[in-house]
Scaffold this active site. Structure first.
Site, PDB file in Angstrom:
ATOM      1  CG  ASP A  56     113.620  36.723 -69.478  1.00 44.47           C
ATOM      2  OD1 ASP A  56     112.776  36.974 -68.585  1.00 44.47           O
ATOM      3  OD2 ASP A  56     114.307  35.690 -69.493  1.00 44.47           O
ATOM      4  CB  CYS A  84     111.015  39.055 -64.289  1.00 46.49           C
ATOM      5  SG  CYS A  84     109.430  39.896 -64.167  1.00 46.49           S
ATOM      6  CG  HIS A 101     111.766  43.240 -63.104  1.00 45.68           C
ATOM      7  ND1 HIS A 101     112.016  42.427 -64.183  1.00 45.68           N
ATOM      8  CD2 HIS A 101     112.744  42.980 -62.197  1.00 45.68           C
ATOM      9  CE1 HIS A 101     113.105  41.707 -63.941  1.00 45.68           C
ATOM     10  NE2 HIS A 101     113.563  42.031 -62.742  1.00 45.68           N
ATOM     11  CG  HIS A 144      96.971  56.779 -81.174  1.00 42.15           C
ATOM     12  ND1 HIS A 144      96.354  57.974 -80.830  1.00 42.15           N
ATOM     13  CD2 HIS A 144      96.607  56.535 -82.474  1.00 42.15           C
ATOM     14  CE1 HIS A 144      95.660  58.433 -81.880  1.00 42.15           C
ATOM     15  NE2 HIS A 144      95.799  57.569 -82.861  1.00 42.15           N
TER      16      HIS A 144
END
Length: 409
Positions: free
Chosen positions: A216, A219, A323, A403
């Site tokens: 979220d 972490c 993460h 991009h």
């Protein structure tokens, strides 16, 4: 072999490529002065965590500084410098100047703008990037490649293209078969999985386990909250802790060290969608008065924050390139989280056995390639079809073009 160094100074961050170890220290100081705006006669160089000043011999070479390839240097004016030796104001590069121009020393300089006007032109899924640092920009590009623009529009850190619920469902299903893992871009075909625990040698059935933290954007903070407070909802409080520590010590945590203005950083780190890293782990280790050992799955390296402070206890985290998850000692395989032990004394036989189990778990996770290789990640831009490799190319392309539609290849 030449060195590539990351440099943080009052004028922002830059990458120094092709630094010759045989370069004289004076020439090196002149190069740093050119990029940071700090007078070469008053430069202080800090490296490592916690950051420590290194000795700079006047008649030595870069080799004598004992720098390693990939080191991050913090450059600031020495606290003992007199007012007359104050650093000159950094000069902004001329509009349209080429990134990567060669300096007079021959080292290639690649600027990483910090909140520059040009960075506001680049957007990722409609989000402006005026204060986005390099790692955050990269992570958004990677997330886009894993699950497409629609999923990445609601980006979650380290999700590797999966929601937290999907990851936990996948783990629960795999645990029924005795193993658990999560698919990421580097995993080989065939759905390779990694074990979620490793037995502690001589631990009578106890094991080091991986505890999943929600993806979220918080972490790191929630992983620290789990191992320190047994809570996965401490992110907001810990962000405030970090901001307060930085605000109260602007000399240690200066603009160059943080990569942005101190006040800006204190506001930035308290935003729910901003990521934590080494600086925040360093601060939180001091806040809790405990060591934090963070394992990198890709390199299998372990960085221990607070190791030189004499703290008696240590906690464990695991990082997959995007993460953070927590690690704990479970009483037995499949034991409920309520029985987790998240602190241990690193010295002695028990501490050594727990670290050995943690290393084994990380090695098995690495072997299953359950990490994101940020240096060699392959992307193709869905807008212009340009092939991109690694974090530098992904970030620079996003900054230069705006991009944001990437696909893995």
């Amino acid at each position: 072999m030449s060195l590539t160094l990351r440099c943080r100074g009052p004028s922002g961050q830059c990458t120094l490529s092709g630094v010759d170890p045989g370069m004289s220290t004076q020439a090196f100081l002149d190069l740093l002065s050119e990029k940071t705006g700090v007078s070469s006669g008053t430069i202080e160089i800090l490296t490592g965590f916690p950051p420590k000043a290194i000795q700079i011999p006047t008649d030595g070479t870069v080799f004598s500084l004992s720098l390693a390839n990939g080191d991050t240097l913090t450059v600031r004016q020495s606290s003992t410098a007199t007012a007359t030796a104050a650093a000159p104001a950094p000069q902004a590069p001329p509009s349209g100047s080429a990134v990567g121009a060669l300096s007079s020393s021959g080292a290639q300089l690649q600027d990483v703008p910090q909140g520059s006007a040009t960075s506001t032109a680049a957007t990722m899924h409609g989000d402006p990037l005026p204060y986005m640092d390099e790692d955050e920009m990269l992570a958004r590009a990677i997330a886009a490649s894993l699950e497409g623009a629609e999923a990445a529009a609601g980006l979650v850190d380290g999700s590797a293209g999966r929601s937290s619920q999907q990851r936990q469902q996948q783990q629960r299903g795999a645990e029924d078969e005795g193993v658990s893992g999560r698919a990421v871009s580097n995993a080989p075909a065939g759905g390779a999985t990694a074990p979620q625990s490793a037995l502690v040698p001589g631990g009578e059935g106890s094991c080091v386990v991986r505890r999943v933290i929600d993806s979220d954007n918080s972490c790191l903070f929630n992983a620290v909250g789990y191992v320190m407070d047994r809570s996965r909802t401490r992110a907001d409080d810990l962000r405030k802790v970090v901001a307060q520590v930085v605000a109260n010590d602007p000399f240690t945590f200066n603009d160059g060290f943080l990569g942005k203005n101190v006040n800006e950083y204190c506001s930035w780190i308290q935003q729910k969608d901003k990521w934590g890293g080494a600086i925040e782990l360093f601060i939180l280790s001091q806040h809790y008065g405990r060591e934090i050992a963070a394992f990198d799955i890709q390199t299998k390296r372990c960085d221990v924050y607070g190791q030189d402070k004499g703290y008696e206890e240590r906690a464990l985290l695991m990082y997959d390139g995007l993460h953070y998850d927590a690690m704990a000692v479970a009483a037995f395989e499949g034991a409920p989280e309520e029985l987790d032990v998240t602190m241990f004394r690193p010295g002695g036989r028990d501490g050594g056995a727990i670290m050995a189990a943690a290393e084994k778990l990380v090695a098995a996770t690495h072997a299953a390639r359950q990490f994101t290789d940020r240096a060699n990640f392959g992307l193709r831009c869905g807008v212009c079809q340009m092939g991109l490799k690694g974090e530098r190319e992904a970030v620079e392309h996003a900054k230069a073009t705006g991009h944001s539609n990437f696909a893995e290849y």
